[in-house]
Write a protein that holds these residues in place. Structure first.
Motif, PDB file in Angstrom:
ATOM      1  N   LYS B 126       0.813  -1.225   0.000  1.00 39.37           N
ATOM      2  CA  LYS B 126       0.000   0.000   0.000  1.00 39.37           C
ATOM      3  C   LYS B 126       0.848   1.278   0.000  1.00 39.37           C
ATOM      4  O   LYS B 126       0.492   2.281   0.632  1.00 39.37           O
ATOM      5  N   THR B 127       1.946   1.233  -0.685  1.00 39.34           N
ATOM      6  CA  THR B 127       2.737   2.449  -0.857  1.00 39.34           C
ATOM      7  C   THR B 127       2.277   3.154  -2.133  1.00 39.34           C
ATOM      8  O   THR B 127       1.777   2.524  -3.065  1.00 39.34           O
ATOM      9  N   VAL B 128       2.452   4.474  -2.143  1.00 42.37           N
ATOM     10  CA  VAL B 128       1.905   5.278  -3.244  1.00 42.37           C
ATOM     11  C   VAL B 128       2.981   6.218  -3.795  1.00 42.37           C
ATOM     12  O   VAL B 128       3.641   6.920  -3.030  1.00 42.37           O
ATOM     13  N   SER B 129       3.135   6.218  -5.113  1.00 45.96           N
ATOM     14  CA  SER B 129       4.049   7.196  -5.731  1.00 45.96           C
ATOM     15  C   SER B 129       3.345   7.911  -6.873  1.00 45.96           C
ATOM     16  O   SER B 129       2.685   7.284  -7.701  1.00 45.96           O
ATOM     17  N   ASP B 130       3.456   9.229  -6.880  1.00 42.20           N
ATOM     18  CA  ASP B 130       2.874  10.041  -7.949  1.00 42.20           C
ATOM     19  C   ASP B 130       3.977  10.975  -8.435  1.00 42.20           C
ATOM     20  O   ASP B 130       4.342  11.927  -7.752  1.00 42.20           O
ATOM     21  N   ILE B 131       4.527  10.672  -9.619  1.00 40.39           N
ATOM     22  CA  ILE B 131       5.700  11.383 -10.123  1.00 40.39           C
ATOM     23  C   ILE B 131       5.299  12.207 -11.342  1.00 40.39           C
ATOM     24  O   ILE B 131       4.796  11.651 -12.328  1.00 40.39           O
ATOM     25  N   ASN B 132       5.461  13.513 -11.261  1.00 42.23           N
ATOM     26  CA  ASN B 132       5.086  14.394 -12.377  1.00 42.23           C
ATOM     27  C   ASN B 132       6.267  15.285 -12.757  1.00 42.23           C
ATOM     28  O   ASN B 132       6.754  16.046 -11.925  1.00 42.23           O
ATOM     29  N   ASN B 133       6.708  15.168 -13.986  1.00 39.89           N
ATOM     30  CA  ASN B 133       7.796  16.021 -14.484  1.00 39.89           C
ATOM     31  C   ASN B 133       7.279  16.831 -15.651  1.00 39.89           C
ATOM     32  O   ASN B 133       6.599  16.295 -16.526  1.00 39.89           O
ATOM     33  N   LYS B 134       7.604  18.102 -15.676  1.00 45.99           N
ATOM     34  CA  LYS B 134       7.246  18.902 -16.860  1.00 45.99           C
ATOM     35  C   LYS B 134       8.394  19.844 -17.170  1.00 45.99           C
ATOM     36  O   LYS B 134       8.898  20.543 -16.292  1.00 45.99           O
ATOM     37  N   SER B 135       8.787  19.811 -18.429  1.00 48.75           N
ATOM     38  CA  SER B 135       9.980  20.535 -18.831  1.00 48.75           C
ATOM     39  C   SER B 135       9.726  21.356 -20.074  1.00 48.75           C
ATOM     40  O   SER B 135       8.907  20.994 -20.913  1.00 48.75           O
ATOM     41  N   PRO B 178       9.919   5.721 -19.596  1.00 49.84           N
ATOM     42  CA  PRO B 178       9.145   5.362 -18.404  1.00 49.84           C
ATOM     43  C   PRO B 178       9.165   3.840 -18.213  1.00 49.84           C
ATOM     44  O   PRO B 178       8.725   3.097 -19.084  1.00 49.84           O
ATOM     45  N   ASN B 179       9.687   3.385 -17.099  1.00 49.37           N
ATOM     46  CA  ASN B 179       9.769   1.939 -16.852  1.00 49.37           C
ATOM     47  C   ASN B 179       9.040   1.587 -15.561  1.00 49.37           C
ATOM     48  O   ASN B 179       9.153   2.304 -14.568  1.00 49.37           O
ATOM     49  N   MET B 180       8.312   0.485 -15.621  1.00 48.91           N
ATOM     50  CA  MET B 180       7.643   0.003 -14.409  1.00 48.91           C
ATOM     51  C   MET B 180       7.926  -1.482 -14.264  1.00 48.91           C
ATOM     52  O   MET B 180       7.569  -2.257 -15.163  1.00 48.91           O
ATOM     53  N   PHE B 181       8.587  -1.853 -13.204  1.00 46.63           N
ATOM     54  CA  PHE B 181       8.944  -3.252 -12.975  1.00 46.63           C
ATOM     55  C   PHE B 181       8.021  -3.787 -11.878  1.00 46.63           C
ATOM     56  O   PHE B 181       8.210  -3.487 -10.701  1.00 46.63           O
ATOM     57  N   ILE B 182       7.014  -4.559 -12.307  1.00 44.57           N
ATOM     58  CA  ILE B 182       5.946  -4.963 -11.383  1.00 44.57           C
ATOM     59  C   ILE B 182       5.802  -6.484 -11.430  1.00 44.57           C
ATOM     60  O   ILE B 182       5.284  -7.022 -12.409  1.00 44.57           O
ATOM     61  N   PRO B 183       6.238  -7.191 -10.413  1.00 44.18           N
ATOM     62  CA  PRO B 183       6.181  -8.661 -10.447  1.00 44.18           C
ATOM     63  C   PRO B 183       4.875  -9.231  -9.896  1.00 44.18           C
ATOM     64  O   PRO B 183       4.702 -10.452  -9.867  1.00 44.18           O
ATOM     65  N   ILE B 184       3.969  -8.393  -9.413  1.00 43.71           N
ATOM     66  CA  ILE B 184       2.723  -8.889  -8.792  1.00 43.71           C
ATOM     67  C   ILE B 184       1.506  -8.267  -9.480  1.00 43.71           C
ATOM     68  O   ILE B 184       1.629  -7.271 -10.182  1.00 43.71           O
ATOM     69  N   ASP B 185       0.320  -8.892  -9.251  1.00 39.28           N
ATOM     70  CA  ASP B 185      -0.888  -8.424  -9.931  1.00 39.28           C
ATOM     71  C   ASP B 185      -1.607  -7.294  -9.195  1.00 39.28           C
ATOM     72  O   ASP B 185      -2.232  -6.438  -9.815  1.00 39.28           O
ATOM     73  N   ASP B 186      -1.519  -7.321  -7.884  1.00 41.46           N
ATOM     74  CA  ASP B 186      -2.342  -6.407  -7.085  1.00 41.46           C
ATOM     75  C   ASP B 186      -1.700  -5.019  -6.976  1.00 41.46           C
ATOM     76  O   ASP B 186      -1.322  -4.561  -5.890  1.00 41.46           O
ATOM     77  N   VAL B 187      -1.570  -4.373  -8.126  1.00 43.26           N
ATOM     78  CA  VAL B 187      -0.956  -3.044  -8.160  1.00 43.26           C
ATOM     79  C   VAL B 187      -1.723  -2.204  -9.172  1.00 43.26           C
ATOM     80  O   VAL B 187      -2.141  -2.711 -10.212  1.00 43.26           O
ATOM     81  N   GLU B 188      -1.919  -0.923  -8.852  1.00 45.04           N
ATOM     82  CA  GLU B 188      -2.570  -0.016  -9.802  1.00 45.04           C
ATOM     83  C   GLU B 188      -1.474   0.871 -10.388  1.00 45.04           C
ATOM     84  O   GLU B 188      -0.771   1.560  -9.640  1.00 45.04           O
ATOM     85  N   ALA B 189      -1.304   0.831 -11.705  1.00 40.49           N
ATOM     86  CA  ALA B 189      -0.189   1.573 -12.310  1.00 40.49           C
ATOM     87  C   ALA B 189      -0.649   2.354 -13.536  1.00 40.49           C
ATOM     88  O   ALA B 189      -1.428   1.858 -14.347  1.00 40.49           O
ATOM     89  N   ARG B 190      -0.160   3.570 -13.651  1.00 40.29           N
ATOM     90  CA  ARG B 190      -0.450   4.412 -14.826  1.00 40.29           C
ATOM     91  C   ARG B 190       0.820   5.146 -15.220  1.00 40.29           C
ATOM     92  O   ARG B 190       1.609   5.523 -14.343  1.00 40.29           O
ATOM     93  N   HIS B 191       1.000   5.347 -16.510  1.00 39.09           N
ATOM     94  CA  HIS B 191       2.083   6.251 -16.908  1.00 39.09           C
ATOM     95  C   HIS B 191       1.740   6.955 -18.205  1.00 39.09           C
ATOM     96  O   HIS B 191       0.983   6.460 -19.032  1.00 39.09           O
ATOM     97  N   GLY B 192       2.293   8.136 -18.360  1.00 41.43           N
ATOM     98  CA  GLY B 192       2.077   8.902 -19.578  1.00 41.43           C
ATOM     99  C   GLY B 192       3.317   9.714 -19.889  1.00 41.43           C
ATOM    100  O   GLY B 192       3.922  10.290 -18.983  1.00 41.43           O
TER     101      GLY B 192
END
Lengths: 256, 248
Positions: B126-135, B178-192
């Motif tokens: 249940k950890t949460v990361s929200d990463i926003n970069n704008k350049s 953008p890379n997401m290394f997710i070995p489990i199913d119970d994760v909510e992930a988004r990237h743009g």
């Protein structure tokens, strides 16, 4: 005021306006009507100088100046105002910064904050518009009606001499339509030399802003011109019957 | 506001932080400002044990940074603005324990060469990361982002978001990985990820109200860089002045 002479306009290689002509005199109100997709909005974009629309020949003259090669902002500063059908949402750009920059550009000097707020709040009140919208991001989260009111707010601040209303009535409820239309009518009354080009496919707005001429656009060209009664006829019978019946020109317009 | 100055050494007059060589521990919840006032190499760790808001900034420096945010519990909000000469930066964010959360908002104007690697490590559930970069990448600049979200097998129920946008102002060399290394199913992930210019429709809309192309760009750049950034007045004013200078 505005004279469009024999223009052919292409978008992505497809011809949208064909040998199109239109003359709008000082102080007159013209309406372009037609079903969806016949080139009505293209006309507004071409007058305003959107470079996605390629003008292959002909010219557009405004107040005796050929504006065909002018940039969009130059056309605006000459007094042409386009109230867009779908005003854009621009996140981060505050409505206030946008309006003040636009006013300053038109006046050629920085508008003082007090003067700006005073004018803005008075215009918002006339339009029965929530004053807080002035401080929000431009059109972001605005309802359809609020976006249209924001366009008319800009009109009241920039004081143009030629106004294009592109489908102003779309997205407006009955009360909001009445409010914005009465504001435009009041502006026209206060500035009698201002000309208006109304682009619409319905005649609702014409109940409040009575036109001098009504033109019907089909396949990129004006196929019929008449008076207010033509709009009522279209409302009653539909475009197919009105356009299909005859191509004769009603009234005394000699543009075609 | 507790201010921390990062020079050759760390300087702060705040009693709310503990400085132990290159490790800064935040002792109280609240707002902190960090400014890098000298060019150079930095290798810092920030230890978070509560709800902390950090505003970081740096102007006109050459930076080589390898920093780590260690979030044991609570929520870390980072708002960061750079307008530097050259930057090479590696950021590691460790979400160490259940429920730890980070909201990382970064904006910059890239003039020459800048490289960013951001590693987010979801080490518990249940950890949460929200990463926003704008350049904004100026003409002839080089700007690269690599963002790696790493999820451990025990980090069930975690939420990951990465959003990166680069607005190019002419020919420049830019990339986003953008890379997401997710070995489990119970994760909510988004990237743009988006690289491009401002939309022509937006430019036309603003110019149709009499605003020149140059002033239109100024409005768009300011809006883009400042939106959703919790900046206090002094930094905000500095950014507005910078934009006015670049698009004079």
């Amino acid at each position: 005021m505005l004279s469009i002479k024999n223009i052919n306009v292409f978008v992505e290689g497809k011809q949208v306006l064909k040998n199109f002509n239109l003359d709008i005199e000082d102080g007159s109100i013209h309406v372009i009507m037609g079903p969806n997709g016949v080139g009505k909005s293209t006309l507004s974009r071409v007058i305003m100088g959107d470079n996605h629309y390629v003008l292959k020949n002909g010219e557009i003259v405004f107040d005796n100046q050929d504006i065909t090669k002018m940039t969009t902002d130059q056309r605006s500063k000459l007094g042409i105002f386009l109230a867009m059908q779908s005003p854009l949402e621009i996140d981060g750009v505050s409505n206030q910064d946008f309006l003040r920059t636009a006013m300053s550009s038109h006046l050629g000097k920085q508008v003082g904050l007090y003067e700006f707020i005073k004018n803005c709040e008075a215009a918002a009140e006339d339009l029965k518009m929530d004053k807080n919208l002035i401080h929000r991001s431009l059109n972001v989260g605005f309802s359809g009606g609020e976006k249209k009111k924001n366009e008319v707010l800009q009109l009241k601040l920039l004081k143009p001499s030629f106004i294009i209303l592109d489908e102003l009535d779309s997205g407006l409820d009955v009360d909001s339509l009445k409010t914005v239309a009465l504001n435009i009518s009041k502006y026209k009354k206060d500035n009698p030399n201002t000309s208006i080009l109304i682009i619409t496919h319905l005649s609702n707005i014409l109940e409040y802003i009575k036109p001098d001429y009504v033109h019907v656009l089909s396949n990129g060209t004006i196929v019929k011109t008449g008076r207010y009664e033509l709009a009522k006829e279209i409302e009653k019978k539909g475009y197919n019957e009105v356009i299909g019946k005859t191509n004769i020109i009603i009234g005394d317009d000699d543009n075609e | 506001m507790n201010k921390i100055i990062i020079d050759k050494k760390i300087v702060s007059n705040s009693n709310d932080i503990k400085i132990d060589e290159n490790v800064i521990t935040f002792l109280k919840n609240g707002d902190y400002e960090i400014e890098y006032i000298a060019s150079g190499e930095y290798n810092l760790s920030f230890v978070i044990n509560g709800d902390i808001n950090i505003l970081e900034s740096s102007f006109d420096k050459e930076l080589n940074i390898n920093n780590r945010y260690i979030i044991n519990k609570g929520k870390l909000n980072v708002t960061k603005f750079y307008d530097n000469k050259v930057v090479k930066e590696v950021i590691n964010i460790d979400l160490c324990n259940k429920g730890a959360s980070v909201n990382y908002k970064f904006a910059n104007i890239c003039k020459t060469e800048e490289n960013y690697i951001i590693n987010i490590n979801h080490n518990d559930e249940k950890t949460v990361s929200d990463i926003n970069n704008k350049s904004v990448a100026l003409v002839n600049s080089s700007l690269k982002f690599v963002i790696n979200s790493n999820v451990l097998e025990k980090a069930n129920g975690s939420i990951l978001n990465q959003t990166t946008r680069i607005v190019t102002m002419g020919e420049c060399d830019t990339s986003i990985s953008p890379n997401m290394f997710i070995p489990i199913d119970d994760v909510e992930a988004r990237h743009g990820s988006v690289v491009g210019t401002f939309k022509d429709d937006q430019i036309f809309y603003l110019m149709s109200k009499g605003i020149s192309y140059k002033d239109t760009l100024k409005l768009l750049v300011k809006g883009y860089l400042l939106s959703n950034m919790l900046l206090y007045h002094e930094i905000r004013k500095k950014i507005i002045d910078l934009v006015d200078t670049y698009w004079r």
